[in-house]
Design a protein around this motif. Sequence first.
Motif, PDB file in Angstrom:
ATOM      1  N   LEU A  40      -0.039  16.909 -13.896  1.00  0.00           N
ATOM      2  CA  LEU A  40      -1.122  16.878 -12.912  1.00  0.00           C
ATOM      3  C   LEU A  40      -1.037  15.549 -12.172  1.00  0.00           C
ATOM      4  O   LEU A  40      -0.247  14.676 -12.508  1.00  0.00           O
ATOM      5  N   TYR A  41      -1.880  15.372 -11.205  1.00  0.00           N
ATOM      6  CA  TYR A  41      -1.854  14.203 -10.330  1.00  0.00           C
ATOM      7  C   TYR A  41      -2.001  12.862 -11.069  1.00  0.00           C
ATOM      8  O   TYR A  41      -1.346  11.861 -10.719  1.00  0.00           O
ATOM      9  N   MET A  42      -2.863  12.843 -12.092  1.00  0.00           N
ATOM     10  CA  MET A  42      -3.385  11.583 -12.637  1.00  0.00           C
ATOM     11  C   MET A  42      -2.336  10.565 -13.110  1.00  0.00           C
ATOM     12  O   MET A  42      -2.375   9.401 -12.706  1.00  0.00           O
ATOM     13  N   PRO A  57       1.320  10.500 -12.959  1.00  0.00           N
ATOM     14  CA  PRO A  57       2.385  10.051 -12.049  1.00  0.00           C
ATOM     15  C   PRO A  57       1.879   9.053 -11.009  1.00  0.00           C
ATOM     16  O   PRO A  57       2.551   8.059 -10.709  1.00  0.00           O
ATOM     17  N   SER A  58       0.682   9.305 -10.499  1.00  0.00           N
ATOM     18  CA  SER A  58       0.143   8.416  -9.468  1.00  0.00           C
ATOM     19  C   SER A  58      -0.037   6.994 -10.012  1.00  0.00           C
ATOM     20  O   SER A  58       0.337   6.014  -9.356  1.00  0.00           O
ATOM     21  N   ALA A  59      -0.596   6.894 -11.230  1.00  0.00           N
ATOM     22  CA  ALA A  59      -0.810   5.561 -11.818  1.00  0.00           C
ATOM     23  C   ALA A  59       0.529   4.895 -12.143  1.00  0.00           C
ATOM     24  O   ALA A  59       0.718   3.696 -11.892  1.00  0.00           O
ATOM     25  N   LEU A 111       5.579   5.317   1.944  1.00  0.00           N
ATOM     26  CA  LEU A 111       5.245   6.745   2.028  1.00  0.00           C
ATOM     27  C   LEU A 111       5.703   7.369   0.714  1.00  0.00           C
ATOM     28  O   LEU A 111       6.887   7.328   0.376  1.00  0.00           O
ATOM     29  N   ARG A 112       4.740   7.885  -0.030  1.00  0.00           N
ATOM     30  CA  ARG A 112       5.073   8.490  -1.316  1.00  0.00           C
ATOM     31  C   ARG A 112       4.714   9.970  -1.269  1.00  0.00           C
ATOM     32  O   ARG A 112       3.558  10.321  -1.054  1.00  0.00           O
ATOM     33  N   LEU A 113       5.708  10.810  -1.454  1.00  0.00           N
ATOM     34  CA  LEU A 113       5.439  12.247  -1.441  1.00  0.00           C
ATOM     35  C   LEU A 113       5.063  12.695  -2.846  1.00  0.00           C
ATOM     36  O   LEU A 113       5.868  12.595  -3.778  1.00  0.00           O
ATOM     37  N   ASP A 114       3.818  13.124  -2.992  1.00  0.00           N
ATOM     38  CA  ASP A 114       3.314  13.596  -4.289  1.00  0.00           C
ATOM     39  C   ASP A 114       3.735  15.055  -4.464  1.00  0.00           C
ATOM     40  O   ASP A 114       2.960  15.976  -4.238  1.00  0.00           O
ATOM     41  N   ASP A 115       5.002  15.221  -4.841  1.00  0.00           N
ATOM     42  CA  ASP A 115       5.566  16.577  -4.858  1.00  0.00           C
ATOM     43  C   ASP A 115       5.898  17.056  -6.272  1.00  0.00           C
ATOM     44  O   ASP A 115       6.919  17.714  -6.490  1.00  0.00           O
ATOM     45  N   ASP A 173     -13.127  11.328  -2.662  1.00  0.00           N
ATOM     46  CA  ASP A 173     -12.987  12.384  -3.675  1.00  0.00           C
ATOM     47  C   ASP A 173     -12.198  11.874  -4.889  1.00  0.00           C
ATOM     48  O   ASP A 173     -12.149  12.548  -5.914  1.00  0.00           O
ATOM     49  N   HIS A 174     -11.616  10.689  -4.781  1.00  0.00           N
ATOM     50  CA  HIS A 174     -10.820  10.142  -5.888  1.00  0.00           C
ATOM     51  C   HIS A 174     -11.548   9.080  -6.712  1.00  0.00           C
ATOM     52  O   HIS A 174     -10.944   8.494  -7.609  1.00  0.00           O
ATOM     53  N   VAL A 175     -12.832   8.840  -6.433  1.00  0.00           N
ATOM     54  CA  VAL A 175     -13.522   7.742  -7.129  1.00  0.00           C
ATOM     55  C   VAL A 175     -13.501   7.909  -8.650  1.00  0.00           C
ATOM     56  O   VAL A 175     -13.193   6.966  -9.389  1.00  0.00           O
ATOM     57  N   ILE A 179      -5.922   2.660  -0.841  1.00  0.00           N
ATOM     58  CA  ILE A 179      -6.941   3.149   0.094  1.00  0.00           C
ATOM     59  C   ILE A 179      -6.838   4.661   0.101  1.00  0.00           C
ATOM     60  O   ILE A 179      -5.775   5.212   0.427  1.00  0.00           O
ATOM     61  N   ARG A 180      -7.901   5.344  -0.277  1.00  0.00           N
ATOM     62  CA  ARG A 180      -7.861   6.809  -0.322  1.00  0.00           C
ATOM     63  C   ARG A 180      -9.264   7.361  -0.193  1.00  0.00           C
ATOM     64  O   ARG A 180     -10.241   6.620  -0.101  1.00  0.00           O
ATOM     65  N   GLY A 181      -9.355   8.686  -0.202  1.00  0.00           N
ATOM     66  CA  GLY A 181     -10.633   9.350   0.029  1.00  0.00           C
ATOM     67  C   GLY A 181     -11.574   9.202  -1.157  1.00  0.00           C
ATOM     68  O   GLY A 181     -11.150   9.011  -2.296  1.00  0.00           O
ATOM     69  N   VAL A 215       0.849  -1.191   0.000  1.00  0.00           N
ATOM     70  CA  VAL A 215       0.000   0.000   0.000  1.00  0.00           C
ATOM     71  C   VAL A 215       0.883   1.239   0.000  1.00  0.00           C
ATOM     72  O   VAL A 215       2.086   1.156   0.258  1.00  0.00           O
ATOM     73  N   ARG A 216       0.254   2.356  -0.298  1.00  0.00           N
ATOM     74  CA  ARG A 216       1.001   3.613  -0.204  1.00  0.00           C
ATOM     75  C   ARG A 216       0.111   4.689   0.377  1.00  0.00           C
ATOM     76  O   ARG A 216      -1.092   4.715   0.172  1.00  0.00           O
ATOM     77  N   PHE A 217       0.756   5.584   1.156  1.00  0.00           N
ATOM     78  CA  PHE A 217       0.092   6.810   1.588  1.00  0.00           C
ATOM     79  C   PHE A 217       0.793   7.910   0.811  1.00  0.00           C
ATOM     80  O   PHE A 217       2.020   7.974   0.809  1.00  0.00           O
ATOM     81  N   ALA A 218      -0.006   8.732   0.107  1.00  0.00           N
ATOM     82  CA  ALA A 218       0.592   9.637  -0.882  1.00  0.00           C
ATOM     83  C   ALA A 218       0.215  11.097  -0.651  1.00  0.00           C
ATOM     84  O   ALA A 218      -0.517  11.693  -1.431  1.00  0.00           O
ATOM     85  N   PRO A 219       0.700  11.700   0.431  1.00  0.00           N
ATOM     86  CA  PRO A 219       0.356  13.100   0.675  1.00  0.00           C
ATOM     87  C   PRO A 219       1.115  14.049  -0.244  1.00  0.00           C
ATOM     88  O   PRO A 219       2.237  13.744  -0.659  1.00  0.00           O
ATOM     89  N   SER A 220       0.493  15.168  -0.562  1.00  0.00           N
ATOM     90  CA  SER A 220       1.211  16.238  -1.255  1.00  0.00           C
ATOM     91  C   SER A 220       1.809  17.124  -0.172  1.00  0.00           C
ATOM     92  O   SER A 220       1.079  17.586   0.703  1.00  0.00           O
ATOM     93  N   PRO A 221       3.114  17.350  -0.195  1.00  0.00           N
ATOM     94  CA  PRO A 221       3.717  18.158   0.888  1.00  0.00           C
ATOM     95  C   PRO A 221       3.472  19.646   0.680  1.00  0.00           C
ATOM     96  O   PRO A 221       4.396  20.429   0.520  1.00  0.00           O
TER      97      PRO A 221
END
Length: 445
Positions: free
Chosen positions: A182-184, A186-188, A38-42, A204-206, A200-202, A4-10
């Motif tokens: 944009l986010y789309m 790099p995340s994939a 831990l993945r920093l979406d920077d 708002d990302h469905v 696992i995420r909020g 899994v990853r948690f991917a906050p934008s710093p």
Amino acid sequence: MTIVRFAPSPTGQLHVGNARMALANWLHARAKGGTFILRLDDTDSERSTAEFATSIENDLTWLGLQWDQLERQSARMERYRETLESLKQSGRVYGCYETPEELDYKRKRLMGRGKPPIYDRSALDLSDEKREAYEAEGRKPHWRFKLNHADINFDDLVRGPVHFHGQNLSDPVLVRGDGTYLYMLPSAVDDIDMAVTDVIRGEDHVANTAVQIQIFEALGAPPPVFAHTPLLTDIGGKGLSKRLGSMTVSSLREDGVEAMALNSYLAHIGTSDAIEPRANLADLAADFDISHTGRGTPKFDPDHLKTLNAALLHGTDFAAAEPRLQALGLDQADAAFWLAVRPNLERFDDVALWHKVCFGAIDPVLEDAGFASAAADLLPGGVWDQTTWKDWTGAVKEATGRKGKELFLPLRLALTGLDHGPELKLLLPLIGRARAMQRLAGEGQ
Ligand code: GLU
């Protein structure tokens, strides 16, 4: 193997909503014996800062959510460029030249006609001459992913079966005219390269998930399993934003919230599991199940957290408290002291006050010096224990005729300087005879 990853934008401090997502991922990984990244979406170099990245790492460390692997999107730009090129080659990405104003106009016109603001793909029809003319004007293309107009289905661990149709979604912009991502995409790409199995995420990302499922397909990778949880709101139902200072992990820490109180609260809020104080993360991981998450909006209640915090402290044993008592420099804080004062703690730091009451200098409050002096004369000798208080106050009652509050409150005020606190039968042996005598004479030390 679960990854899994948690991917906050710093781009801000971690708030309780982010922390809940980090925790859900961490617990899910631990429950399944997997890996937590831990993945920093920077990729947004203007809004991301090294300070925010450090504060996120510090907050996660404080919560005990140690990561097995750390990744930074800013270090992977070459990989995104390569992938973009391959998608251009396969015809799944196309260049568009509309200005923001033109796009805005198109959107408004569609909405004015009661239609969803879906991009009309007119860039696909541009002639080479037109493209060249735009380039000559100095326009730079932005790049869109071309969705397949087909069914998109996935089984969400929280929402159950989810269905979209490509036709109802707008081809997303992957790269802006200035070349920033944009986010789309790099995340994939990261989820593929890092072999992420469960996202696992909020919620708002469905819709992003529907798009990313097609990106995974276009890149020949199987999509991970998804779980989208309803977003945490404040007690009034308002969304948490990074501006909400009191909802940040660091401000709660400064307010004396225990990491395990916050973890205990966030692990079960919005789920069918009871919220109860748990002493460690292993305990929470043992019965964690993301599918227990409900569909209703969870509301963050600071009072509930406070209650949980106190309950956790009241159940903390001396072995766990000892190093923290030492760290506060409370050198006389032994097991008897800890057991006497812990039921009165709302936050751990409160021990310093009770340490002073037991062993330091206070201002005794004497309402009736004559009564205090009479009581002092009756203080027993010998070794004091938990029965001393009862014996002594029994003697004072007999000698003065006072009883109940009339008897006990002046003694408490004299001995502690306060009208409330831990049980005096436990405090008195800690205070000891010499200090008790001085305080009953009205002398602070
Ligand atoms: N950086 C994204 C966010 O904070 C990550 C979303 C995701 O988990 O894919 O919303």
